[in-house]
Design an enzyme around this catalytic site. Structure first.
Site, PDB file in Angstrom:
ATOM      1  N   ASP A 141       0.832  -1.211   0.000  1.00  0.00           N
ATOM      2  CA  ASP A 141       0.000   0.000   0.000  1.00  0.00           C
ATOM      3  C   ASP A 141       0.864   1.257   0.000  1.00  0.00           C
ATOM      4  O   ASP A 141       1.984   1.260   0.519  1.00  0.00           O
ATOM      5  CB  ASP A 141      -0.923  -0.027   1.241  1.00  0.00           C
ATOM      6  CG  ASP A 141      -2.084   0.941   1.102  1.00  0.00           C
ATOM      7  OD1 ASP A 141      -2.393   1.361  -0.031  1.00  0.00           O
ATOM      8  OD2 ASP A 141      -2.685   1.282   2.137  1.00  0.00           O
TER       9      ASP A 141
ATOM     10  N   HIS B  49       2.178   3.264  -9.098  1.00  0.00           N
ATOM     11  CA  HIS B  49       1.976   1.837  -9.369  1.00  0.00           C
ATOM     12  C   HIS B  49       3.149   1.280 -10.174  1.00  0.00           C
ATOM     13  O   HIS B  49       3.604   0.157  -9.943  1.00  0.00           O
ATOM     14  CB  HIS B  49       0.653   1.610 -10.113  1.00  0.00           C
ATOM     15  CG  HIS B  49      -0.558   2.017  -9.322  1.00  0.00           C
ATOM     16  ND1 HIS B  49      -0.714   1.680  -8.002  1.00  0.00           N
ATOM     17  CD2 HIS B  49      -1.666   2.733  -9.659  1.00  0.00           C
ATOM     18  CE1 HIS B  49      -1.878   2.176  -7.559  1.00  0.00           C
ATOM     19  NE2 HIS B  49      -2.462   2.815  -8.546  1.00  0.00           N
TER      20      HIS B  49
ATOM     21  N   LEU C 291      10.661 -20.403  -4.779  1.00  0.00           N
ATOM     22  CA  LEU C 291       9.630 -19.581  -4.140  1.00  0.00           C
ATOM     23  C   LEU C 291       8.269 -19.759  -4.827  1.00  0.00           C
ATOM     24  O   LEU C 291       8.183 -19.754  -6.053  1.00  0.00           O
ATOM     25  CB  LEU C 291      10.051 -18.103  -4.241  1.00  0.00           C
ATOM     26  CG  LEU C 291       9.023 -17.056  -3.801  1.00  0.00           C
ATOM     27  CD1 LEU C 291       8.872 -17.066  -2.278  1.00  0.00           C
ATOM     28  CD2 LEU C 291       9.424 -15.661  -4.281  1.00  0.00           C
TER      29      LEU C 291
HETATM   30  C1  IPE Z   1      -5.535  -2.876  -0.143  1.00  0.00           C
HETATM   31  O1  IPE Z   1      -5.153  -1.550  -0.336  1.00  0.00           O
HETATM   32  C2  IPE Z   1      -5.507  -3.631  -1.418  1.00  0.00           C
HETATM   33  C3  IPE Z   1      -4.218  -3.713  -2.117  1.00  0.00           C
HETATM   34  C4  IPE Z   1      -3.051  -3.289  -1.718  1.00  0.00           C
HETATM   35  C5  IPE Z   1      -4.288  -4.369  -3.383  1.00  0.00           C
HETATM   36  P1  IPE Z   1      -6.194  -0.374  -0.399  1.00  0.00           P
HETATM   37  O2  IPE Z   1      -5.405   0.885  -0.490  1.00  0.00           O
HETATM   38  O3  IPE Z   1      -7.176  -0.596  -1.483  1.00  0.00           O
HETATM   39  O4  IPE Z   1      -6.937  -0.500   1.008  1.00  0.00           O
HETATM   40  P2  IPE Z   1      -7.946   0.488   1.761  1.00  0.00           P
HETATM   41  O5  IPE Z   1      -9.110   0.701   0.862  1.00  0.00           O
HETATM   42  O6  IPE Z   1      -7.213   1.770   2.016  1.00  0.00           O
HETATM   43  O7  IPE Z   1      -8.296  -0.212   3.022  1.00  0.00           O
HETATM   44  C1  IPE Z   2      -1.755   0.107  -3.356  1.00  0.00           C
HETATM   45  O1  IPE Z   2      -1.475   1.475  -3.366  1.00  0.00           O
HETATM   46  C2  IPE Z   2      -1.935  -0.446  -4.740  1.00  0.00           C
HETATM   47  C3  IPE Z   2      -3.291  -0.918  -5.068  1.00  0.00           C
HETATM   48  C4  IPE Z   2      -4.313  -0.885  -4.266  1.00  0.00           C
HETATM   49  C5  IPE Z   2      -3.471  -1.447  -6.391  1.00  0.00           C
HETATM   50  P1  IPE Z   2      -2.653   2.539  -3.341  1.00  0.00           P
HETATM   51  O2  IPE Z   2      -3.028   2.851  -4.745  1.00  0.00           O
HETATM   52  O3  IPE Z   2      -3.743   2.103  -2.472  1.00  0.00           O
HETATM   53  O4  IPE Z   2      -1.904   3.796  -2.721  1.00  0.00           O
HETATM   54  P2  IPE Z   2      -2.529   4.860  -1.707  1.00  0.00           P
HETATM   55  O5  IPE Z   2      -3.058   4.103  -0.531  1.00  0.00           O
HETATM   56  O6  IPE Z   2      -3.592   5.573  -2.449  1.00  0.00           O
HETATM   57  O7  IPE Z   2      -1.372   5.730  -1.351  1.00  0.00           O
HETATM   58 MG    MG Z   3      -4.147   2.369  -0.500  1.00  0.00          MG
END
Ligand code: IPE
Ligand code: IPE
Ligand code: MG
Length: 250
Positions: free
Chosen positions: A19, A36, A130
């Protein structure tokens, strides 16, 4: 940092919520998508770490069943990145003896992507290094719900009695039933929640949270998490005394 070469206390299975990609990009005045892209590099670094540290299983949350709620454009770009990355990395992963697997509901993805997932699983099926599990369109609630539906079907068909339903039977119907449950769960990006990841499978997993955004995550950060894990005492309901002197207590 943990001494190099001391692999005995390493977790066998690490599960990660990657995240903070969007916030990493925002901090740099870049579009979210650049976060990303930078995140893919972090995936490569972490896979390499697990490979060298002889970690058996790495499960990465790539796209949750709730991530469809994001802007259409971000979802489309994430899908393209997913397809492109898999195309680009499959050979390298295969050569590294990595076994690829996917969990989550695939039917929502494009034909091309579903094909790619099936091909990469088949191609790396016999690899013994792995095991890299990618959770895509995965949700813990959905995983448990589908397991319940399957069990209910068996009961309905008369192949199973309700009182025969136990934890092992439920676990066997969930995703990755053949892999050990995660020992260590890592979430980057500062949030302290599970976001519908492996709910059943993480009943006794050790949790580790870091404020680092996923694109900044590297081998050293991973080592810090693994070291932290190695200092924990996993009691599974027992007392410290029982864990420390298993033969003396009953
Ligand atoms: C969780 O991250 C899902 C992934 C990393 C794929 P999110 O950024 O979507 O989670 P929430 O919505 O903040 O809980
Ligand atoms: C996690 O990073 C990646 C996915 C959920 C695909 P985020 O896109 O949730 O990044 P933040 O939380 O907005 O910084
Ligand atoms: Mg996120």
């Amino acid at each position: 940092m943990q001494q190099e070469g001391d692999l005995s206390k390493n977790p066998k299975h690490i599960a990660i919520i990657m995240d903070g990609n969007g916030r990493w990009a925002k901090k740099r005045f870049l579009p979210r998508f650049m976060g990303h892209i930078a995140g893919v590099k972090a995936v490569n670094r972490v896979v390499k770490y697990c490979d060298t540290q002889q970690i058996k299983v790495l499960t990465l949350f790539a796209f949750s069943s709730e991530n469809w709620r994001r802007p259409k454009d971000e979802v489309a770009k994430l899908m393209d990145l997913f397809v492109g990355t898999l195309d680009k990395e499959l050979n390298r992963l295969d050569k590294k003896n990595v076994r690829l697997r996917f969990i989550g509901e695939r039917a929502a993805f494009s034909e091309k992507m579903q094909q790619q997932m099936a091909t990469s699983e088949l191609r790396t099926e016999k690899n013994t290094g792995l095991t890299l599990v990618i959770a895509a369109n995965y949700g813990g609630h959905r995983d448990i719900t589908l397991a319940m539906q399957e069990i209910a079907q068996q009961v309905k068909a008369g192949d199973l009695q309700p009182e025969e339903i136990n934890e092992d039977l439920i676990a066997a119907q969930l995703s990755i039933p053949d892999l050990s449950e995660p020992d260590l769960f890592i979430r980057t990006g500062g949030e302290k929640r599970v976001s519908n990841f492996l709910l059943w499978q993480m009943a006794y997993t050790e949790f580790y949270f870091t404020d680092k955004f996923w694109p900044d995550f590297n081998a050293e950060a991973m080592q810090d998490a693994v070291h932290d894990f190695s200092t924990r005492q996993r009691r599974f309901g027992r007392t410290s005394e029982q864990v420390e002197n298993p033969s003396e207590t009953n």
